[in-house]
Design a protein around this motif. Structure first.
Motif, PDB file in Angstrom:
ATOM      1  N   LYS A 156      -1.545   4.741  -9.448  1.00  0.00           N
ATOM      2  CA  LYS A 156      -2.971   4.874  -9.115  1.00  0.00           C
ATOM      3  C   LYS A 156      -3.755   3.637  -9.534  1.00  0.00           C
ATOM      4  O   LYS A 156      -4.663   3.186  -8.823  1.00  0.00           O
ATOM      5  CB  LYS A 156      -3.549   6.123  -9.791  1.00  0.00           C
ATOM      6  CG  LYS A 156      -3.040   7.431  -9.204  1.00  0.00           C
ATOM      7  CD  LYS A 156      -3.639   8.623  -9.943  1.00  0.00           C
ATOM      8  CE  LYS A 156      -3.102   9.938  -9.409  1.00  0.00           C
ATOM      9  NZ  LYS A 156      -3.645  11.097 -10.163  1.00  0.00           N
ATOM     10  N   GLU A 194      -2.070   5.996  -3.773  1.00  0.00           N
ATOM     11  CA  GLU A 194      -2.637   7.347  -3.701  1.00  0.00           C
ATOM     12  C   GLU A 194      -1.536   8.386  -3.853  1.00  0.00           C
ATOM     13  O   GLU A 194      -0.445   8.227  -3.320  1.00  0.00           O
ATOM     14  CB  GLU A 194      -3.350   7.564  -2.371  1.00  0.00           C
ATOM     15  CG  GLU A 194      -4.570   6.687  -2.146  1.00  0.00           C
ATOM     16  CD  GLU A 194      -5.250   7.011  -0.827  1.00  0.00           C
ATOM     17  OE1 GLU A 194      -5.453   8.210  -0.550  1.00  0.00           O
ATOM     18  OE2 GLU A 194      -5.540   6.066  -0.070  1.00  0.00           O
ATOM     19  N   ASP A 200      -3.820   0.996  -7.040  1.00  0.00           N
ATOM     20  CA  ASP A 200      -4.470   1.435  -5.795  1.00  0.00           C
ATOM     21  C   ASP A 200      -3.583   2.303  -4.913  1.00  0.00           C
ATOM     22  O   ASP A 200      -3.876   2.495  -3.723  1.00  0.00           O
ATOM     23  CB  ASP A 200      -4.991   0.233  -4.985  1.00  0.00           C
ATOM     24  CG  ASP A 200      -6.071  -0.542  -5.736  1.00  0.00           C
ATOM     25  OD1 ASP A 200      -6.863   0.103  -6.442  1.00  0.00           O
ATOM     26  OD2 ASP A 200      -6.096  -1.782  -5.625  1.00  0.00           O
ATOM     27  N   SER A 214       0.848  -1.188   0.000  1.00  0.00           N
ATOM     28  CA  SER A 214       0.000   0.000   0.000  1.00  0.00           C
ATOM     29  C   SER A 214       0.889   1.246   0.000  1.00  0.00           C
ATOM     30  O   SER A 214       1.714   1.423   0.886  1.00  0.00           O
ATOM     31  CB  SER A 214      -0.907   0.004   1.229  1.00  0.00           C
ATOM     32  OG  SER A 214      -1.690   1.179   1.262  1.00  0.00           O
TER      33      SER A 214
END
Length: 467
Positions: free
Chosen positions: A215, A220, A218, A25
């Motif tokens: 992006k 940001e 996933d 992430s």
């Protein structure tokens, strides 16, 4: 794992993509409105321009793979044309012995040759940029082709500039190599690469593509989100990164490519020796002055170094000589003049109209373009472009590196973040290696990238970069 990345330039984006591709992430904080950092491309007067010239070349397989994946089919091969402008004459750069001989004339060329021969017998002591250049070219060629430009760029006498600059950007090239290249047509040195790869739509195309890919995975990216502070726990671990609007807390690691001096200043309770070290490190700013000229084919170079000391212009780029797609079939040409200064200098805050008029006057004196055909002009200020390699700068860097070492969830990368005069390829490699370090717990010393004199240089044939 969740990683917070500060900065969406080449280093931050390459780290973000490498991590996101492995399912990590990723969240990126970028102070500007677009990705790319100094390698942005912008739309201007119906064309595309870069923030100064950005040539890409690398011998590292990981870096090349990153670049080719991002460029896809939207890339071109450009024949390099660069020159030094001195005393009203253009000299090919990298220097070519025949060209130097013809332009200087036989008497001055003889004096330069004798100066070089005298230097051979002098001590190999090289404590600064001046001594490094004099040893390789002789004192007269150093004075003619290197001194004024280098001092304009850095704002320091060459005797106060660390030889790390030469090691990282000029390396072992010498007058002897130039003579060999003339006599036996050898072209095996990194700095005499005749062709380079370039994205069709400007250097920023690469980083726009990478940002979009992050992006899709996933990740940001928060634009217009400058960092304003850090929170550190008792274990010397970063627990929060503050911005103007919010505080980011949900992360395991931080990768920072923001200016190292800014990062350090956000730590609470900084020891006096670290504060002193931080104050010794300075960045050089760039003022970019763009002109739209109502004419094609102004000069053949992608960029020209202005060596004459009486001009504040340091380098002039001609974007009509890069990718044809950037000009959008225009019959007009955009050139960019680069000026350099420190933040405390008056020129940094001069009104745009004053900077434009002064630059126009210099262009007229240089006789490179017809001033009466200038249709539009624009000034863009880019802070913190060049880490200033003042002699002895490694000592404060070591003090800061020791201070940051116990911060277990922090890695610093990039030109800004590690205070290294990186090319794109060095910053991309730092980003990739930072991702590897987090993914595999590998013992990778990111500070050493672009410190080795041979490992990361552009050697060999340019066509190694094509695939």
């Amino acid at each position: 794992m969740k990683v917070l990345i500060i900065g969406a330039g080449p280093a931050g984006l390459s780290a973000g993509l490498a991590l996101a591709q492995q399912g990590v992430s990723v969240e990126i904080l970028e102070s500007g409105a677009t990705p790319g950092g100094m390698c942005q491309s912008i739309a201007l007067w119906g064309q595309i321009v870069d923030l100064g010239p950005h040539r890409f070349f690398s011998k590292d397989a990981q870096v090349l793979n990153f670049w080719h994946q991002a460029a896809g089919s939207n890339k071109v091969i450009i024949k390099r044309e660069t020159s030094i402008l001195y005393a009203g004459k253009k000299f090919s750069y990298p220097l070519k012995a025949r060209n130097v001989f013809l332009n200087l004339g036989s008497w001055e060329a003889l004096r330069c040759g004798l100066s070089y021969l005298l230097q051979i017998f002098k001590s190999d002591k090289k404590n600064n940029l001046q001594e490094w250049l004099e040893k390789r070219f002789g004192r007269r060629l150093y004075k003619i082709f290197f001194e004024a430009y280098s001092e304009k760029l850095w704002g320091l006498p060459c005797s106060q500039i660390d030889i790390d600059f030469a090691k990282q950007r000029i390396r072992s090239f010498s007058l002897l190599e130039a003579l060999k290249a003339w006599l036996i047509n050898t072209k095996n040195h990194r700095t005499i690469v005749d062709n380079f790869l370039y994205p069709k739509y400007g250097t920023g195309q690469i980083y726009q593509t990478v940002a979009e890919e992050i992006k899709k995975l996933d990740g940001e990216i928060n634009y217009l989100t400058p960092v304003t502070g850090l929170k550190i726990d008792d274990n010397f671990k970063i627990t929060a990164v503050d911005t103007i609007d919010k505080s980011f807390t949900d992360f395991d690691h931080v990768i920072s490519s923001m200016p190292l001096t800014n990062l350090v200043s956000y730590f609470p309770d900084i020891p006096a020796e670290v504060l002193n070290a931080n104050s010794e490190l300075k960045f050089r700013n760039t003022i970019l002055v763009y002109f739209l000229v109502d004419q094609q084919k102004l000069f053949p170079d992608q960029w020209i170094y202005v060596q004459d000391r009486q001009f504040t212009i340091g380098r002039i780029s001609n974007f009509a000589n890069w990718s044809p797609e950037m000009s959008q079939d225009s019959t007009q040409t955009i050139i960019c003049c680069e000026l350099w200064c420190n933040s405390e200098e008056v020129s940094w805050t001069h009104p745009d109209n004053l900077i434009i008029e002064q630059t126009k006057a210099e262009l007229q004196a240089l006789q490179l373009i017809p001033i009466d055909l200038i249709l539009e002009s624009k000034v863009i200020r880019v802070p913190n472009c060049y880490p200033i390699y003042r002699c002895g700068y490694q000592t404060p860097i070591q003090t800061i590196a020791s201070f940051l070492k116990p911060v277990s969830n922090l890695n610093v990368i990039g030109r800004y973040g590690s205070f290294k005069y990186n090319n794109q390829d060095h910053s991309i490699l730092m980003g990739i290696k930072a991702a590897e370090k987090l993914l595999s717990n590998a013992k990778i010393d990111l500070w050493q990238i672009n410190s080795d004199q041979d490992e990361y240089q552009e050697k060999g044939s340019w066509d190694e970069n094509l695939n």
